[in-house]
Design a protein around this motif. Sequence first.
Motif, PDB file in Angstrom:
ATOM      1  N   ASN A  70      -7.099   2.064  -4.541  1.00 23.83           N
ATOM      2  CA  ASN A  70      -7.620   2.058  -3.176  1.00 23.83           C
ATOM      3  C   ASN A  70      -8.509   3.288  -3.030  1.00 23.83           C
ATOM      4  O   ASN A  70      -8.036   4.422  -3.121  1.00 23.83           O
ATOM      5  N   ALA A  71      -9.799   3.069  -2.808  1.00 23.69           N
ATOM      6  CA  ALA A  71     -10.750   4.188  -2.734  1.00 23.69           C
ATOM      7  C   ALA A  71     -10.345   5.204  -1.679  1.00 23.69           C
ATOM      8  O   ALA A  71     -10.543   6.413  -1.852  1.00 23.69           O
ATOM      9  N   ALA A  72      -9.731   4.717  -0.592  1.00 22.68           N
ATOM     10  CA  ALA A  72      -9.330   5.624   0.486  1.00 22.68           C
ATOM     11  C   ALA A  72      -8.102   6.439   0.130  1.00 22.68           C
ATOM     12  O   ALA A  72      -7.783   7.408   0.818  1.00 22.68           O
ATOM     13  N   GLY A  73      -7.405   6.063  -0.940  1.00 23.02           N
ATOM     14  CA  GLY A  73      -6.207   6.782  -1.351  1.00 23.02           C
ATOM     15  C   GLY A  73      -6.381   7.603  -2.606  1.00 23.02           C
ATOM     16  O   GLY A  73      -5.395   8.004  -3.235  1.00 23.02           O
ATOM     17  N   CYS A  74      -7.629   7.851  -2.977  1.00 23.29           N
ATOM     18  CA  CYS A  74      -7.912   8.556  -4.236  1.00 23.29           C
ATOM     19  C   CYS A  74      -8.439   9.969  -4.017  1.00 23.29           C
ATOM     20  O   CYS A  74      -9.176  10.496  -4.860  1.00 23.29           O
ATOM     21  N   PRO A 123      -2.614   5.932  -4.547  1.00 24.29           N
ATOM     22  CA  PRO A 123      -3.847   5.204  -4.826  1.00 24.29           C
ATOM     23  C   PRO A 123      -3.634   3.709  -5.009  1.00 24.29           C
ATOM     24  O   PRO A 123      -4.602   2.950  -5.056  1.00 24.29           O
ATOM     25  N   GLY A 124      -2.367   3.262  -5.108  1.00 21.72           N
ATOM     26  CA  GLY A 124      -2.085   1.838  -5.245  1.00 21.72           C
ATOM     27  C   GLY A 124      -1.812   1.135  -3.937  1.00 21.72           C
ATOM     28  O   GLY A 124      -1.557  -0.072  -3.932  1.00 21.72           O
ATOM     29  N   ALA A 125      -1.856   1.836  -2.810  1.00 23.46           N
ATOM     30  CA  ALA A 125      -1.557   1.209  -1.514  1.00 23.46           C
ATOM     31  C   ALA A 125      -2.643   0.212  -1.130  1.00 23.46           C
ATOM     32  O   ALA A 125      -3.798   0.330  -1.539  1.00 23.46           O
ATOM     33  N   GLY A 126      -2.260  -0.756  -0.275  1.00 25.38           N
ATOM     34  CA  GLY A 126      -3.192  -1.807   0.105  1.00 25.38           C
ATOM     35  C   GLY A 126      -3.749  -1.674   1.506  1.00 25.38           C
ATOM     36  O   GLY A 126      -4.210  -2.654   2.080  1.00 25.38           O
ATOM     37  N   TRP A 127      -3.717  -0.474   2.078  1.00 21.27           N
ATOM     38  CA  TRP A 127      -4.196  -0.281   3.436  1.00 21.27           C
ATOM     39  C   TRP A 127      -4.886   1.068   3.552  1.00 21.27           C
ATOM     40  O   TRP A 127      -4.766   1.930   2.691  1.00 21.27           O
TER      41      TRP A 127
END
Length: 482
Positions: free
Chosen positions: A449-453, A117-121
């Motif tokens: 990162n909403a896409a990683g949650c 969830p901390g990724a930037g992409w």
Amino acid sequence: MMKPLNLNPRDSRPLIEQIVTGVKRRVDERALRSGTRLPSIRRFAETHGVSKFTVVQAFDRLVAMGYLKSRQGSGFYVAGRTESEHPASEACRLERAVDILWLLRNALTEQSHVAMPGAGWLPAGWMDGAGIQRVMRALARKSGNYLTGYGLPAGYEPLRGLLARHMEDRGIVCSARQIITTRGATHALDLITRLFVKPGDAVLVDDPGYYTLFGYLKLSGARLVGVPWTPGGPDTAVMEELIREHRPKVFFTNSLLHNPTGVSISQAAAHRVLQLAERYDLRVVEDDIYGDLQGGHPSRLAALDQLDRVIFVSSFSKTVSASLRVGFLACKYEIAETLTDLKLLTSLTTSEIDERLVYELLTEGHYRKHLEKLRSRLRKSRIEAVRNLEKCGMEVYRENEDGMFIWARRDASENASQLAAHAAQQGIMLAPGALFRPNQEASPWLRFNAAGCENPAIFRLLADAAPRHGDQDTSLYPGFTA
């Protein structure tokens, strides 16, 4: 035998930093000689009452700085530090940026994490892999020097012309001669830093802001001066005070869907920033790498300024492919000429193959549809992620409709780095707020990162780690244990 370090868990400095500083001092003072074997990670952690994760991160930094060497199967040893092998000036320059490497190392070892969830992409599955493959097959059938030769210094000309037209859609009038292609936005920021920032210069940056940029600036010897970021953008009243005190030449800012807070600059703040730039002869570098993920007609500094004092930077790494590394910058023509020369001197040219591929993706009309799908998917993921974060007792900085980043905290007095270290032991990579501060000061905030949650393990961990007030419902995330 190494004597224990004096670590203070109540110190404002993270424990990792205390360990790095302590070992460095022992080595510099010759208390630890070249070739000395340090205690094992487990033994060091037990002796000092810290986690093994903390020791690993500290030792990794010391290896990167040239103080330690890792021998597989044997452990960590004090490295030989002769003047010829490790000039003091080089070690100092690397040390300026070494803290930034923490998130980069962890983020780029995706296979070792349960969730990121901390990724930037965006996740690979969200990108248009099929479209890239289709265009690659079409390009492979075309012959030409571009397959084996160098491209033009400023970049693939048809792409630059197309980018100029896209800039007009953003309200920015410019020609292809004002655009230079780069290997992603980071390359553009590096070129700008090389041209405008000299050792000792004060440089304004967002606080919190883009950690990789901070690394570039520190390597250049700049003095980072943080401008507080508010729900409406830079705090322009504080910004003016900082300009008067430090007399900076450049302000680097991420204006739309800001990294890490996720909010965008307001029109009032944008106008005020440009007024200050005019009054104090300040150049503004606008990093717009996430802007395509925002719907509507947002206020861009470059649109209001028309590239007079603003240098505009963007990339397709976040929306098309991080692997292609195609970005660009737009500025006054005379600056573009100088930056093109600098690009030639430092990296020759960029990949025309990659630039042709992006050009084909943009011209076939598929990019707009792809962006619409990304925005729609992100909006749904944001709603779900915010709901789950709040159920875990997290406070969200400000909720927006678009973009991938959510800035949240559990408690204003907490150091989120400790929670991130705990999460890492569970295979979950969080992005603690300290990494986004210009000088890595402790912070209670975390970037999500909403896409990683999508993995329930994330919220299970957050709920289990939260202070117990009887109102956390951990049954929301069945099947996972922290």
